[in-house]
Design a protein around this motif. Structure first.
Motif, short mmCIF file in Angstrom:
data_model
loop_
_atom_site.label_atom_id
_atom_site.label_comp_id
_atom_site.label_asym_id
_atom_site.label_seq_id
_atom_site.Cartn_x
_atom_site.Cartn_y
_atom_site.Cartn_z
N GLN A 47 0.82 -1.21 0.00
CA GLN A 47 0.00 0.00 0.00
C GLN A 47 0.86 1.26 0.00
N ILE A 48 1.94 1.21 0.75
CA ILE A 48 2.86 2.36 0.74
C ILE A 48 3.45 2.54 -0.66
N ASP A 49 3.82 1.43 -1.30
CA ASP A 49 4.31 1.47 -2.69
C ASP A 49 3.34 2.21 -3.58
N ALA A 50 2.08 1.78 -3.51
CA ALA A 50 1.07 2.32 -4.42
C ALA A 50 0.89 3.81 -4.18
N LYS A 51 0.86 4.19 -2.91
CA LYS A 51 0.67 5.60 -2.57
C LYS A 51 1.78 6.46 -3.17
N TRP A 52 3.03 6.00 -2.99
CA TRP A 52 4.14 6.84 -3.43
C TRP A 52 4.39 6.76 -4.92
N ARG A 53 4.05 5.63 -5.53
CA ARG A 53 4.17 5.57 -7.01
C ARG A 53 3.26 6.61 -7.63
N ALA A 54 2.06 6.71 -7.09
CA ALA A 54 1.10 7.70 -7.63
C ALA A 54 1.63 9.11 -7.40
N ARG A 55 2.18 9.35 -6.22
CA ARG A 55 2.71 10.67 -5.89
C ARG A 55 3.88 11.02 -6.81
N TRP A 56 4.79 10.06 -7.01
CA TRP A 56 5.96 10.32 -7.87
C TRP A 56 5.52 10.64 -9.29
N GLU A 57 4.53 9.87 -9.78
CA GLU A 57 4.08 10.11 -11.15
C GLU A 57 3.51 11.51 -11.28
N ALA A 58 2.74 11.93 -10.26
CA ALA A 58 2.15 13.26 -10.30
C ALA A 58 3.21 14.35 -10.22
N GLU A 59 4.31 14.06 -9.55
CA GLU A 59 5.34 15.08 -9.35
C GLU A 59 6.55 14.89 -10.27
N GLU A 60 6.36 14.09 -11.31
CA GLU A 60 7.47 13.74 -12.19
C GLU A 60 8.23 14.99 -12.69
N ALA A 61 7.47 16.02 -13.07
CA ALA A 61 8.09 17.22 -13.63
C ALA A 61 9.05 17.86 -12.62
N LYS A 62 8.68 17.80 -11.35
CA LYS A 62 9.51 18.42 -10.32
C LYS A 62 10.84 17.67 -10.15
N TRP A 63 10.78 16.36 -10.37
CA TRP A 63 12.00 15.56 -10.25
C TRP A 63 13.06 16.10 -11.21
N HIS A 64 12.65 16.38 -12.42
CA HIS A 64 13.64 16.79 -13.41
C HIS A 64 13.95 18.28 -13.38
N ARG A 65 13.02 19.07 -12.84
CA ARG A 65 13.27 20.51 -12.80
C ARG A 65 14.20 20.88 -11.66
N PHE A 66 14.36 19.99 -10.73
CA PHE A 66 15.23 20.28 -9.59
C PHE A 66 16.68 20.36 -10.06
N GLN A 67 17.25 21.54 -10.00
CA GLN A 67 18.62 21.75 -10.46
C GLN A 67 19.50 22.14 -9.28
N PRO A 68 20.36 21.28 -8.86
CA PRO A 68 21.22 21.67 -7.74
C PRO A 68 22.21 22.77 -8.18
N ALA A 69 22.70 23.48 -7.20
CA ALA A 69 23.60 24.59 -7.50
C ALA A 69 24.86 24.08 -8.21
N ASP A 70 25.40 23.02 -7.65
CA ASP A 70 26.60 22.47 -8.24
C ASP A 70 26.18 21.41 -9.24
N LYS A 71 26.19 21.79 -10.51
CA LYS A 71 25.58 20.90 -11.51
C LYS A 71 26.56 19.84 -12.00
N ARG A 72 26.65 18.79 -11.23
CA ARG A 72 27.48 17.68 -11.68
C ARG A 72 26.57 16.67 -12.37
N ASN A 73 27.14 15.92 -13.28
CA ASN A 73 26.34 14.94 -14.01
C ASN A 73 26.70 13.53 -13.60
#
Ligand SMILES: [Zn+2]
Length: 1037
Positions: A47-73
């Motif tokens: 159930q915890i899996d399902a809850k957070w999978r849904a949350r991650w999918e909804a927030e997918e854009a934020k995952w990639h927009r997060f740019q740390p100051a020190d941009k290492r790859n």
């Protein structure tokens, strides 16, 4: 019970009285949790899996927009899967490893590329099409959809916007482009070659598709060897770079030595000598050209007893014209395995040992027989010299073909020795394969050691005008990429009668596969492209006359030899990859199975080295065109296998009673079955569907269990019965997040520290300001360090609290190292278990400890997040919700506590904990203290180590300094049970012995007239009373 009902999303809300104001709240909550544990733990994690999978999918854009100051790859890549439709445990292991490393790098502030795609062309799809009459594309796409769901269910975070499928015309267009780039540079060519041909399926087969009996793996037909015109890529042109650049890959163990050794062996560079044997024909003297052989052991030339030729050697072709029995053998030899010991002696043909030019020896002047033998490859000159006395294979061949005839030797293990002949059937009938010394019966080479003898032999032969040359030889052959199959990339060549092969112009790419009806494939054998007259017919781009398309498709290893470039630029229509995007190569960590040690990894290195020479990967020259910086090869997964001890028969799962998992019983006989771990296979009934495990225990539990069971490169013995241990541990982590380490009183006033990774001294200062950290007792007595100084702040913590903090810092350091340097992910899990226990088991000593434990819990969760992302998110949310509940009204400070990045509270935005190792020397870990009265030991306890600023013995320095040490030591002792028993003011045993309640003038914590000596920085304490003192004086007088 209403409050206990579980919902797939937000179960925590249902349980949590909000806001948590009651003092007994944490206790209440933990008792509910305990009930939960026993009843619902199985259901909790999915159930915890399902809850957070849904949350991650909804927030997918934020995952990639997060740019740390020190941009290492960081480019983390698992080998992309073949879409078989089923995710097996081996997949799960490799994708868990790469996902954990990618999430870790992301938390460290790297900009992470973690893509996934599909190695979608290949035979299984086409065979499924032939069997079921379904188009290979339909079959493949269906499987991709199924596996995509499974890839999401395992809790992986994938860059779906980079997804590629090699069967997409948008992908294979660039595959064709790279082929043409190779063609332009003369690195792709067509040549006649002897290939495995399946006469039933009418297609060429790869060597791997021919079984040990020489039959097709699919049709079962006897495979034929045919000379066919095929397309090759000239990998041999890069063999030196492929070999020598491995030295760089070996540095720091970046590539496993085992893989490098396999590649070195496959490239097969050997130093040796080309020698030439004159041929004699009984009837036609000197009509035949000399036979050239390559040997790495020219020192054994004096013991050559035969020469063997390949089936296609020119001499054999010539001899076959008049020798019927030879023809018969050649026909039969086609079906013999390549390691066959069979041979056929040529009539009329013999050769002369070149050593006869400078050695006067009867044996060496004898005529040498010539065989044709399937073990000799067409590679190089297609001829080898046979030395049965010094080579295992030659020995076996000789015994099989020449029977009991004696075997000569010419090398001895010690200098100045004589060789004897090997007698058939005797115990000594074994070749001597090691290097040594030329035996004394050979004249002319002065009994030199093997290596020097080789040089000397070459010199002597050259002096006599005989061809002999030191040279190197390679085992690697060019890469045959032609396949007479439909489901692959069409080779972009047009055959014209007048112009020959003409490349398809780049603007006409892709050459697309014809869309054939599903029914077309049913029961079909051979190459559909060759049968599609309409598709084949085209016009020569050079002269405009009617022409035909090439109907071979490419080996799918070509598709996978550069796909890691495409992930960096998946939408590029013009080019396989742009130089701007390719600069993110090489891959930082590549994860995959060791079974790809040679083919895929060698081809990928070859094509990358080629691309580094072109404009596509200009930055590649800086890394020798090597595509993978670090290679991790994960071990296989073996399944638990039950067999009947009486018969050895493998048992089906339903035949075994597993009511008690540790005591399995065979249902029919009541006998305990044998248990072993073996490679998973249908015949052993030991396969495991990871999907079932995930839906039962949840992805996080499954992932952690998988990582914990074995180091990543070892074989993993998958045993689900121990998974409950992991389940219990993660359950404890979640209960810890109910802030059970804050007692009822502390909870009322609890306010988390203002920073997550606050250095200890800053945290203590903050706690002092908030009146949570009480001054050290020495300060109360105005005897210790200055109030609020670094030293005093640390001393204000109890020894056990300081030890707690030291251990937390050490674990952070160990976990960070395991994630980033040693990749020992099983150690990460065990370290995190230790940390969980440390937080739970360190007993409550002060409110300050609650804050240290709070920090430790935030560290634990963030270190756990790469492995168990959903559990970590759940714990994180719960911990902060409970600990900030009292301060919700302080909106400015706590509404977004601890910080809020782009509106996402995901734990992955809070970075990886920074261990503070620099503080360790300032902390006072504990030491053993022996307490003595009148020189007799009374007890021994653990106390804090004395600060550096106080002297290490009482009679050192001024009285004030001695005072500090004594007071400090007694304070420490009073923290312990034994210490209280003896020293408690007015009540302790010592006070009872003294019979007074009046304290000493000198040592206010001791009874009147008592003295104390402390040495070894507080490790030894001796107290003496007045009576004893007097008697001491008496006895000394
Ligand atoms: Zn033409």
């Amino acid at each position: 019970m209403r409050g206990l009902r579980l919902h797939p999303v937000g179960w925590r809300r249902a349980l949590l009285p909000q806001p948590p104001q009651s003092c007994s709240f944490p206790k209440l909550f933990s008792s509910i949790s305990q009930k939960l544990r026993s009843e619902k733990e199985n259901a909790l994690f999915p159930q915890i899996d399902a809850k957070w999978r849904a949350r991650w999918e909804a927030e997918e854009a934020k995952w990639h927009r997060f740019q740390p100051a020190d941009k290492r790859n960081a480019y983390i890549l698992p080998m992309f899967p073949y879409p078989s439709g089923v995710l097996h445990l081996g997949h799960l292991r490799v994708y868990t490893i790469s996902d954990v490393l990618a999430r870790f790098k992301k938390m460290q502030g790297y900009e992470v590329i973690h893509p996934i795609g599909w190695d979608a062309f290949g035979l299984p799809a086409e065979n499924a099409a032939i069997e079921r009459g379904i188009h290979p594309e339909t079959w493949t796409l269906q499987n991709i959809e199924k596996m995509k769901e499974q890839m999401k269910a395992m809790g992986g975070h994938w860059d779906w916007h980079r997804e590629i499928r090699t069967c997409d015309p948008e992908y294979y267009k660039h595959n064709q482009r790279i082929f043409l780039m190779l063609y332009e540079r003369g690195l792709a060519y067509q040549a006649e070659s002897l290939v495995n041909y399946d006469p039933v399926d009418k297609t060429v087969l790869a060597n791997e598709q021919v079984d040990a009996n020489g039959c097709s793996w699919r049709s079962g037909a006897k495979v034929e060897k045919l000379m066919l015109k095929q397309w090759f890529l000239k990998i041999s042109e890069f063999r030196k770079e492929l070999l020598y650049d491995m030295d760089k890959l070996a540095e720091n163990g970046n590539w496993p030595e085992r893989v490098l050794a396999m590649q070195r062996n496959w490239l097969g560079r050997s130093e040796g000598v080309n020698l030439s044997f004159d041929v004699m024909h009984a009837e036609r003297r000197n009509l035949l050209a000399p036979i050239e052989v390559f040997t790495t052991r020219a020192d054994t030339l004096f013991a050559v007893q035969y020469v063997a030729l390949s089936l296609n050697h020119p001499i054999i072709k010539e001899a076959a014209k008049e020798d019927k029995s030879l023809c018969g053998f050649l026909e039969r030899a086609k079906d013999l395995p390549p390691d066959s010991k069979e041979g056929h002696l040529l009539e009329n043909v013999t050769v002369k040992n070149p050593a006869s030019n400078f050695v006067d020896d009867f044996d060496i002047h004898a005529q040498i027989p010539v065989y044709v033998a399937p073990y000799v490859l067409d590679y190089g000159s297609g001829a080898v010299m046979g030395v049965p006395g010094h080579d295992f294979r030659d020995h076996a061949f000789w015994r099989a073909n020449a029977g009991d005839r004696p075997i000569r030797q010419c090398i001895t293990s010690k200098p100045d020795e004589l060789c004897t002949q090997l007698v058939y059937g005797s115990e000594q009938d074994r070749p001597m394969v090691e290097k040594g010394f030329v035996a004394t019966h050979i004249n002319g080479v002065l009994h030199l050691p093997s290596d020097q003898a080789v040089d000397e032999i070459v010199k002597l032969l050259q002096k006599k005008g005989v061809k002999a040359q030191k040279t190197e030889n390679w085992r690697l052959r060019d890469w045959l990429i032609s396949r007479q199959r439909y489901w692959g990339t069409p080779i972009p060549i047009i055959h014209c009668h007048s112009c020959g092969p003409v490349p398809v112009p780049v603007e006409d790419l892709p050459v697309q596969l014809p869309r054939l009806p599903d029914a077309f494939f049913h029961g079909k054998a051979g190459n559909p492209l060759a049968e599609d007259a309409k598709w084949k017919k085209t016009i020569c781009p050079k002269c405009g006359s009617a022409a035909k398309r090439e109907t071979d498709t490419m080996d799918t290893f070509m598709d996978s030899s550069w796909y890691f470039f495409r992930f960096l630029d998946p939408q590029n229509k013009e080019s396989p990859v742009s130089p701007t995007n390719s600069c993110r190569m090489p891959v930082d960590v590549y994860v995959g199975g060791v079974e790809h040690a040679i083919l895929h990894l060698l081809y990928a290195r070859f094509i990358s080295k080629f691309l580094a020479m072109t404009g596509l990967w200009p930055s590649g020259s800086g890394v020798n065109g090597e595509p993978f910086k670090k290679l991790i090869t994960q071990g296989m997964v073996h399944g638990k296998t039950y067999s009947d001890p009486a018969t050895g028969r493998f048992l089906r799962p339903e035949e075994v009673d597993l009511t008690e998992p540790s005591k399995p019983v065979i249902k029919s006989t009541g006998v305990t079955p044998n248990i072993s771990f073996e490679k998973m296979s249908k015949s052993k009934y030991n396969g495991v569907d990871p999907g079932a495990t995930i839906s039962k225990y949840g992805a996080d539990v499954t992932r952690a269990h998988m990582l914990f069971q074995a180091p990543i490169s070892d074989v993993l013995e998958w045993d689900e019965s121990s998974i409950t241990g992991i389940q219990r541990w993660l359950g404890r982590v979640l209960r810890l997040c109910n802030a059970i380490f804050i007692n009822g009183h502390g909870m009322k006033h609890f306010k988390p520290p203002s920073l997550l990774d606050q250095p200890l001294l800053d945290l203590l200062r903050e706690l002092r300001e908030r009146n949570i950290l009480k001054p050290a007792q020495a300060v109360n007595l105005h005897l210790g360090p200055v109030l609020g100084s670094d030293e005093e702040l640390v001393a204000a913590l109890k020894p056990s609290e300081q030890t707690f903090w030291s251990k937390v810092q050490e674990i952070i350091s160990s976990v960070t190292q395991s994630y980033s340097e040693t990749y020992s992910l099983n150690t990460v899990v065990s370290d995190l278990m230790t940390l969980t226990n440390l937080i739970i088991q360190t007993s409550h000593t002060s409110d300050a400890l609650s804050y240290l434990k709070f920090s430790a819990t935030t560290h634990l969760l963030r270190m756990l997040a790469p492995i168990a992302p959903a559990v970590a998110e759940e714990g994180w949310e719960k911990l902060h919700e409970i600990t900030t509940a009292n301060f919700k009204h302080e909106r400015l400070i706590y509404s977004d506590y601890p910080c809020n990045i782009l509106g996402s509270h995901s734990i992955f935005n809070y970075g990886f904990p920074q261990g503070e190792l620099a503080i360790l020397p300032k902390l006072n870990p504990t030491q053993q203290c022996v307490f003595m009265v009148h020189g007799k030991k009374k007890f021994e306890v653990e106390i804090g180590k004395a600060p550096l600023s106080i002297p290490n013995r009482t009679n050192e320095g001024k009285y004030g300094e001695s005072m500090k040490l004594v007071n400090w030591t007694i304070e420490q002792l009073l923290e312990t049970e034994k210490g209280k028993e003896w020293l408690a003011m007015g009540e302790g045993t010592l006070w009872k012995i003294s019979g007074t309640e009046e304290p000493s003038n000198i040592w206010p914590l001791l009874p009147k007239d008592w003295d104390i000596v402390v040495v070894k920085s507080g490790r030894l304490v001796n107290v003496t009373g007045p009576k004893k003192k007097e008697s001491d004086k008496e006895s000394s007088q």
